[in-house]
Design a protein around this motif. Sequence first.
Motif, PDB file in Angstrom:
ATOM      1  N   LEU A 281       0.740  -1.006   0.038  1.00  0.00           N
ATOM      2  CA  LEU A 281       0.022   0.047   0.104  1.00  0.00           C
ATOM      3  C   LEU A 281       0.788   1.229   0.052  1.00  0.00           C
ATOM      4  N   ALA A 282       1.711   1.357   0.873  1.00  0.00           N
ATOM      5  CA  ALA A 282       2.745   2.370   1.060  1.00  0.00           C
ATOM      6  C   ALA A 282       3.385   2.515  -0.139  1.00  0.00           C
ATOM      7  N   LEU A 283       4.194   1.547  -0.807  1.00  0.00           N
ATOM      8  CA  LEU A 283       4.782   1.739  -2.151  1.00  0.00           C
ATOM      9  C   LEU A 283       4.081   2.176  -3.338  1.00  0.00           C
ATOM     10  N   CYS A 284       2.962   1.360  -3.420  1.00  0.00           N
ATOM     11  CA  CYS A 284       2.210   1.918  -4.658  1.00  0.00           C
ATOM     12  C   CYS A 284       1.450   3.078  -4.600  1.00  0.00           C
ATOM     13  N   ALA A 285       1.010   3.296  -3.382  1.00  0.00           N
ATOM     14  CA  ALA A 285       0.496   4.806  -3.360  1.00  0.00           C
ATOM     15  C   ALA A 285       1.112   5.887  -4.015  1.00  0.00           C
ATOM     16  N   GLN A 286       2.420   5.760  -3.907  1.00  0.00           N
ATOM     17  CA  GLN A 286       3.364   6.760  -4.599  1.00  0.00           C
ATOM     18  C   GLN A 286       3.316   6.790  -5.831  1.00  0.00           C
ATOM     19  N   LEU A 287       2.907   5.790  -6.586  1.00  0.00           N
ATOM     20  CA  LEU A 287       2.609   5.485  -7.953  1.00  0.00           C
ATOM     21  C   LEU A 287       1.672   6.619  -8.605  1.00  0.00           C
ATOM     22  N   VAL A 288       0.603   6.940  -7.706  1.00  0.00           N
ATOM     23  CA  VAL A 288      -0.378   7.616  -8.101  1.00  0.00           C
ATOM     24  C   VAL A 288      -0.075   8.800  -8.904  1.00  0.00           C
TER      25      VAL A 288
ATOM     26  N   GLY B 159       0.757 -13.375  -2.347  1.00  0.00           N
ATOM     27  CA  GLY B 159       0.255 -12.997  -3.878  1.00  0.00           C
ATOM     28  C   GLY B 159      -1.190 -12.388  -3.418  1.00  0.00           C
ATOM     29  N   VAL B 160      -2.010 -12.570  -2.373  1.00  0.00           N
ATOM     30  CA  VAL B 160      -3.298 -11.766  -2.192  1.00  0.00           C
ATOM     31  C   VAL B 160      -2.558 -10.270  -1.729  1.00  0.00           C
ATOM     32  N   ALA B 161      -1.717 -10.441  -0.773  1.00  0.00           N
ATOM     33  CA  ALA B 161      -1.070  -9.198  -0.411  1.00  0.00           C
ATOM     34  C   ALA B 161      -0.495  -8.349  -1.511  1.00  0.00           C
ATOM     35  N   LEU B 162       0.129  -8.713  -2.406  1.00  0.00           N
ATOM     36  CA  LEU B 162       0.739  -7.955  -3.424  1.00  0.00           C
ATOM     37  C   LEU B 162      -0.369  -7.521  -4.433  1.00  0.00           C
ATOM     38  N   VAL B 163      -1.471  -8.322  -4.788  1.00  0.00           N
ATOM     39  CA  VAL B 163      -2.513  -7.908  -5.493  1.00  0.00           C
ATOM     40  C   VAL B 163      -3.258  -6.770  -4.731  1.00  0.00           C
ATOM     41  N   ALA B 164      -3.624  -7.021  -3.573  1.00  0.00           N
ATOM     42  CA  ALA B 164      -4.269  -6.160  -2.703  1.00  0.00           C
ATOM     43  C   ALA B 164      -3.661  -4.836  -2.603  1.00  0.00           C
ATOM     44  N   GLY B 165      -2.519  -4.950  -2.055  1.00  0.00           N
ATOM     45  CA  GLY B 165      -1.622  -3.597  -2.117  1.00  0.00           C
ATOM     46  C   GLY B 165      -1.401  -2.719  -3.252  1.00  0.00           C
ATOM     47  N   PHE B 166      -1.367  -3.357  -4.361  1.00  0.00           N
ATOM     48  CA  PHE B 166      -1.061  -2.699  -5.692  1.00  0.00           C
ATOM     49  C   PHE B 166      -2.326  -1.949  -6.050  1.00  0.00           C
ATOM     50  N   PHE B 167      -3.275  -2.739  -5.925  1.00  0.00           N
ATOM     51  CA  PHE B 167      -4.665  -1.790  -6.447  1.00  0.00           C
ATOM     52  C   PHE B 167      -5.077  -0.937  -5.348  1.00  0.00           C
ATOM     53  N   GLY B 168      -4.792  -1.217  -3.984  1.00  0.00           N
ATOM     54  CA  GLY B 168      -5.197  -0.435  -2.932  1.00  0.00           C
ATOM     55  C   GLY B 168      -4.346   0.627  -2.876  1.00  0.00           C
TER      56      GLY B 168
ATOM     57  N   LEU C 107      -3.213   2.364  -5.602  1.00  0.00           N
ATOM     58  CA  LEU C 107      -3.708   2.773  -6.553  1.00  0.00           C
ATOM     59  C   LEU C 107      -5.123   3.564  -6.526  1.00  0.00           C
ATOM     60  N   SER C 108      -5.727   2.803  -5.860  1.00  0.00           N
ATOM     61  CA  SER C 108      -7.314   3.336  -5.615  1.00  0.00           C
ATOM     62  C   SER C 108      -7.852   3.357  -4.311  1.00  0.00           C
ATOM     63  N   ALA C 109      -7.202   3.158  -3.147  1.00  0.00           N
ATOM     64  CA  ALA C 109      -7.658   3.202  -1.882  1.00  0.00           C
ATOM     65  C   ALA C 109      -8.810   1.833  -1.637  1.00  0.00           C
ATOM     66  N   VAL C 110      -8.759   0.758  -2.525  1.00  0.00           N
ATOM     67  CA  VAL C 110      -9.516  -0.128  -2.636  1.00  0.00           C
ATOM     68  C   VAL C 110      -8.908  -1.573  -2.480  1.00  0.00           C
ATOM     69  N   TRP C 111      -8.362  -2.194  -1.093  1.00  0.00           N
ATOM     70  CA  TRP C 111      -7.624  -3.252  -1.193  1.00  0.00           C
ATOM     71  C   TRP C 111      -8.505  -4.510  -0.583  1.00  0.00           C
ATOM     72  N   GLY C 112      -9.719  -4.168  -0.312  1.00  0.00           N
ATOM     73  CA  GLY C 112     -10.569  -5.204   0.349  1.00  0.00           C
ATOM     74  C   GLY C 112     -10.827  -6.517  -0.408  1.00  0.00           C
ATOM     75  N   PRO C 113     -11.461  -6.444  -1.668  1.00  0.00           N
ATOM     76  CA  PRO C 113     -11.775  -7.536  -2.475  1.00  0.00           C
ATOM     77  C   PRO C 113     -10.849  -8.718  -2.372  1.00  0.00           C
ATOM     78  N   PRO C 114      -9.493  -8.439  -2.606  1.00  0.00           N
ATOM     79  CA  PRO C 114      -8.554  -9.788  -2.626  1.00  0.00           C
ATOM     80  C   PRO C 114      -8.585 -10.263  -0.932  1.00  0.00           C
ATOM     81  N   ILE C 115      -8.495  -9.387  -0.294  1.00  0.00           N
ATOM     82  CA  ILE C 115      -8.380  -9.708   1.176  1.00  0.00           C
ATOM     83  C   ILE C 115      -9.569 -10.577   1.735  1.00  0.00           C
ATOM     84  N   VAL C 116     -10.896 -10.234   1.499  1.00  0.00           N
ATOM     85  CA  VAL C 116     -11.961 -10.683   1.725  1.00  0.00           C
ATOM     86  C   VAL C 116     -12.100 -11.960   0.967  1.00  0.00           C
TER      87      VAL C 116
END
Length: 183
Positions: A13-20, A63-72, A74-83
């Motif tokens: 989340l912290a790393l990918c938020a910088q991509l925005v 894998g779930v954390a990488l996908v959730a953190g990447f999309f989270g 960029l979009s602040a939505v990381w819940g779906p992969p976690i759930v």
Amino acid sequence: EFARLNVMLFVMLALCAQLVVWLPERALFLILGVGVSGFAFAQLLGLRLPPTPARRRGPVEAGVALVAGFFGGLSAVWGPPIVLYLTSLGLDKRAMVRAQGISFLIGSLVLAAAHLRSGLLLGPGGALSLAMILPAVAGMALVLAVQDRLVAERFRRATFFVLVLAGLNLLRRGIFLPAASPG
């Protein structure tokens, strides 16, 4: 119990938020469009993660954390992969809520700190974010009122249908966004 999942999620989340602030708008729309519409369409088709055996939890959580953190990020939505992942474990309701609560609460704090660092929450971005809290709460209240009147499965399908449309709209915007003028 989910420390590995959460630590990887928070770092992503912290790393990918910088991509925005670095990604071109077109790329951001395309990435989010593929993610949102793909996830929602998979849910409409009834695709679920298979049960995760204990010996495979590490790689699956990564894998779930990488996908959730990447999309989270960029979009602040990381819940779906976690759930999806937590559901695949067959957790009881209390354990599920506890695990989600930790991921969502601490993830929100990490994301806010990351966007303070990126500058998105400073100046006009922060003011707009604060101004949107009331409409967001009103929208949640409206959804809760409608949710109680619909059969659970119908509400779930309607939600994913709207998400497919939103994702396709993001794709449309990414594809047809006018090119930025040079320098």
